[in-house]
Design a protein around this motif. Structure first.
Motif, PDB file in Angstrom:
ATOM      1  N   THR A 135      21.532 154.002 117.396  1.00  0.00           N
ATOM      2  CA  THR A 135      20.427 154.584 118.715  1.00  0.00           C
ATOM      3  C   THR A 135      20.781 153.931 120.047  1.00  0.00           C
ATOM      4  O   THR A 135      20.256 152.912 119.661  1.00  0.00           O
ATOM      5  CB  THR A 135      19.272 155.397 118.075  1.00  0.00           C
ATOM      6  OG1 THR A 135      18.539 154.176 117.826  1.00  0.00           O
ATOM      7  CG2 THR A 135      19.339 156.459 117.004  1.00  0.00           C
ATOM      8  N   VAL A 140      15.893 159.995 120.232  1.00  0.00           N
ATOM      9  CA  VAL A 140      16.705 160.742 118.798  1.00  0.00           C
ATOM     10  C   VAL A 140      16.682 160.475 117.868  1.00  0.00           C
ATOM     11  O   VAL A 140      17.486 160.847 116.516  1.00  0.00           O
ATOM     12  CB  VAL A 140      18.399 160.609 119.401  1.00  0.00           C
ATOM     13  CG1 VAL A 140      18.365 160.806 120.567  1.00  0.00           C
ATOM     14  CG2 VAL A 140      18.611 158.438 119.456  1.00  0.00           C
ATOM     15  N   ALA A 141      15.929 159.205 117.286  1.00  0.00           N
ATOM     16  CA  ALA A 141      15.518 159.016 115.868  1.00  0.00           C
ATOM     17  C   ALA A 141      15.258 160.624 114.820  1.00  0.00           C
ATOM     18  O   ALA A 141      15.961 160.353 113.694  1.00  0.00           O
ATOM     19  CB  ALA A 141      14.780 158.416 115.764  1.00  0.00           C
ATOM     20  N   VAL A 144      18.482 161.111 114.282  1.00  0.00           N
ATOM     21  CA  VAL A 144      19.413 160.886 113.591  1.00  0.00           C
ATOM     22  C   VAL A 144      18.869 161.292 112.236  1.00  0.00           C
ATOM     23  O   VAL A 144      19.828 161.371 111.574  1.00  0.00           O
ATOM     24  CB  VAL A 144      19.933 159.485 114.022  1.00  0.00           C
ATOM     25  CG1 VAL A 144      20.054 158.553 113.168  1.00  0.00           C
ATOM     26  CG2 VAL A 144      20.674 159.466 115.214  1.00  0.00           C
ATOM     27  N   ASN A 169      16.968 152.961 113.925  1.00  0.00           N
ATOM     28  CA  ASN A 169      16.071 153.756 114.546  1.00  0.00           C
ATOM     29  C   ASN A 169      15.794 152.111 115.178  1.00  0.00           C
ATOM     30  O   ASN A 169      15.958 152.012 114.513  1.00  0.00           O
ATOM     31  CB  ASN A 169      15.972 154.874 114.276  1.00  0.00           C
ATOM     32  CG  ASN A 169      16.416 155.770 114.249  1.00  0.00           C
ATOM     33  OD1 ASN A 169      16.834 156.686 114.474  1.00  0.00           O
ATOM     34  ND2 ASN A 169      15.663 156.927 112.727  1.00  0.00           N
ATOM     35  N   ILE A 206      24.561 157.091 119.560  1.00  0.00           N
ATOM     36  CA  ILE A 206      23.858 158.481 119.597  1.00  0.00           C
ATOM     37  C   ILE A 206      22.516 158.263 120.976  1.00  0.00           C
ATOM     38  O   ILE A 206      21.319 157.735 120.309  1.00  0.00           O
ATOM     39  CB  ILE A 206      23.446 159.182 118.143  1.00  0.00           C
ATOM     40  CG1 ILE A 206      23.907 159.542 117.399  1.00  0.00           C
ATOM     41  CG2 ILE A 206      22.305 160.711 118.861  1.00  0.00           C
ATOM     42  CD1 ILE A 206      25.680 159.870 117.637  1.00  0.00           C
ATOM     43  N   PRO A 215      24.192 154.669 126.741  1.00  0.00           N
ATOM     44  CA  PRO A 215      24.889 154.512 125.035  1.00  0.00           C
ATOM     45  C   PRO A 215      25.799 153.739 124.478  1.00  0.00           C
ATOM     46  O   PRO A 215      26.525 152.525 124.032  1.00  0.00           O
ATOM     47  CB  PRO A 215      24.951 155.899 124.213  1.00  0.00           C
ATOM     48  CG  PRO A 215      23.857 157.230 125.193  1.00  0.00           C
ATOM     49  CD  PRO A 215      23.965 156.400 127.042  1.00  0.00           C
TER      50      PRO A 215
END
Length: 522
Positions: A135, A140-141, A144, A169, A206, A215
């Motif tokens: 990540t 976004v953890a 995911v 993460n 991600i 990213p």
């Protein structure tokens, strides 16, 4: 090392030592007779130090043949030596240390040993076959984690050669001073994590889309291919941003990640274990929850195994700057060149300054558990910690988050924190870790197996289903350092080959990666 042969067992490491540690589970009572005519004048717990001679205030306290401190009060012969009556000595002055002065010991090459690993196109070898989903930002953890569970349920059973899928993460990526000089450490750590051989080059990234750490930054050393939620989505896509305009709602985002994951899993599933020489191993050595036995049992056995791996052409890294700093004078002579020796000193100096900026010093280590296990201060802890490095020459030094560059023994500079050290060693390229402990820990990594070695048999018996190898048998005389070192070496090969599972893998116990970020947070 001298182990007393009578029932009241003590260990004196070096002939010059004026203290020894108690072996017995439960310790020894006041009035117990040890080593000839010494009588304990106080009860001394297991692993704690007994004075072998009377010490006056200011007298040097010696263990491992080195000064670990000075007495802050008179300590009678047979008295209890601990953190309450020991003062830290002055640390070695970095500018006065010898560099690359010790002739490398002659070690015969170790040939004929192999393991079954996953060879990668770049020549590296994995000991696991894992899909890593990294990540670019903590935002976004949750997504995911949600997708990882779905992949495990819905996709992984179709790909039997893939061991697992792991969400990588972390707490970095936004709200940080990303252009600050020290920000290079967490950024290169994340980039190098994606290159670990256990991922086989198939890491997905991600991101959210608006974060400071974009990213694409994490894969900028390879073609960046952005996933778009279209019928002709690129099968080689390795980057997905949740804010991409092509996604309509959370369901679309999840479907996009699942589609990406399926393509990566297909490629990973083609990997097969093959016979590889030990020279393809990259093993990280670490200790945590240490006690006074660590430096006489588990860590010497690990050091013996370290030398075996180096003799076989493999790579070993040891770390933990704060647990090396007070024993650095034992390491700089072992550097292969003056430049490598100076690099060791540079890492020590950088960390001295880092601690000073945080208004901390070396007395912040050891932990309460270390002290309960008999370690009085960081000097004693460091002298026992560096034994994990064995006797091999130190071939290289790398900074936090950097990748391994050379075969042989490398010092990988990291903090002493178990989780941060493990993360940085993984970023450096380790494909398996050995972790010694005297107090016990369930620590493990999902993407690289962690072999747990207990320093005392009390822990080995009590945590029988969490400890992989009991080195406490060295303290009780049931095994030698060499015997346990060979056992560990063979266990490393079995775990690397997938023939054996470490205890924490069997139990499904895993820790998160933890980045080292010395840069400011905005």
């Amino acid at each position: 090392m001298t182990v007393s042969s009578n029932q009241a067992r003590i260990i004196r490491v070096h002939p010059q030592d004026n203290v020894a540690i108690v072996v017995q589970q439960g310790g020894l009572e006041e009035g117990t007779h040890i080593e000839g005519d010494i009588t304990l004048v106080a009860a001394i717990p297991q692993g704690h130090k007994v004075a072998l001679e009377a010490l006056n205030t200011g007298d040097r306290i010696i263990r491992y043949g080195e000064i670990i401190g000075t007495a802050t009060a008179a300590i009678p012969r047979g008295g209890h030596v601990n953190e309450n009556n020991v003062q830290l000595p002055i640390p070695p002055a970095l500018s006065e240390l010898p560099l690359a002065t010790r002739k490398a010991p002659e070690m015969e090459p170790l040939e004929g040993y192999t393991f079954e690993g996953f060879r990668n196109p770049d020549g590296s070898v994995g000991t696991k076959n894992v899909l890593g989903i990294t990540t670019s930002v903590q935002c976004v953890a949750g997504t995911v984690d949600y997708v990882v569970q779905r992949i495990r349920r819905e996709l992984l059973p179709r790909f039997p050669n893939v061991d697992d899928v792991v969400g990588l993460n972390h707490a970095y990526g936004c709200g940080v001073a990303i252009n600050a000089p020290a920000a290079v450490i967490p950024i290169r750590t994340l980039k190098n994590i994606a290159l670990n051989p256990n991922f086989g080059g198939e890491v997905m990234v991600i991101g959210l889309g608006c974060e400071k750490l974009q990213p694409s930054t994490l894969v900028d050393d390879r073609p960046v291919k952005i996933y778009a939620n279209t019928a002709d989505a690129d099968p080689e896509a390795n980057v997905l941003s949740l804010q991409d305009d092509s996604f309509e709602g959370f369901g679309d985002m999840v479907d996009g990640i699942m589609a990406m994951a399926e393509r990566h899993l297909e490629r990973l599933n083609r990997r097969q274990r093959e016979t590889c020489p030990v020279s393809d191993l990259v093993v990280g050595m670490q200790c945590g929850g240490s006690d006074a036995f660590s430096g006489v049992t588990a860590n010497p056995a690990v050091g013996f195994a370290t030398d075996l791996i180096v003799r076989a052409g493999g790579s070993v890294m040891f770390s933990e700057v704060t647990e090396v700093r007070d024993a650095i004078h034992l390491l700089t002579p072992r550097a292969t060149t003056p430049e490598v020796g100076q690099a060791l000193l540079d890492q020590m100096a950088w960390y001295d300054d880092y601690l000073a900026q945080g208004q901390a010093d070396r007395s912040a280590n050891p932990s309460p558990g270390n002290k309960k296990g008999g370690l009085s201060n960081v000097v004693e802890k460091a002298l026992g910690s560096v034994i994990k490095s064995g006797n091999s020459p130190i071939a290289d030094v790398i900074g936090p988050g950097e990748r391994l560059r050379r075969k042989g023994l490398t010092f990988a500079a990291t903090p002493a924190s178990d989780f941060v050290c493990g993360t940085l060693q993984f970023a450096a390229g380790m494909n398996l870790q050995v972790f010694t402990t005297g107090r016990g820990t369930p620590y493990n990594l999902p993407m690289a197996s962690v072999i747990k070695v207990s320093s005392n048999s009390t822990l080995g018996r009590r945590w029988h289903d969490l400890i992989d190898l009991d080195a406490g048998r060295i303290a009780t005389g049931e095994a030698s350092i060499e015997q346990v070192g060979w056992e560990l070496f063979e266990l490393i090969l079995d775990v690397a080959s997938g023939r054996k599972q470490v205890a924490a893998d069997r139990l499904g116990l895993y820790n998160d990666l933890v980045l080292f970020n010395p840069a400011p947070i905005t």
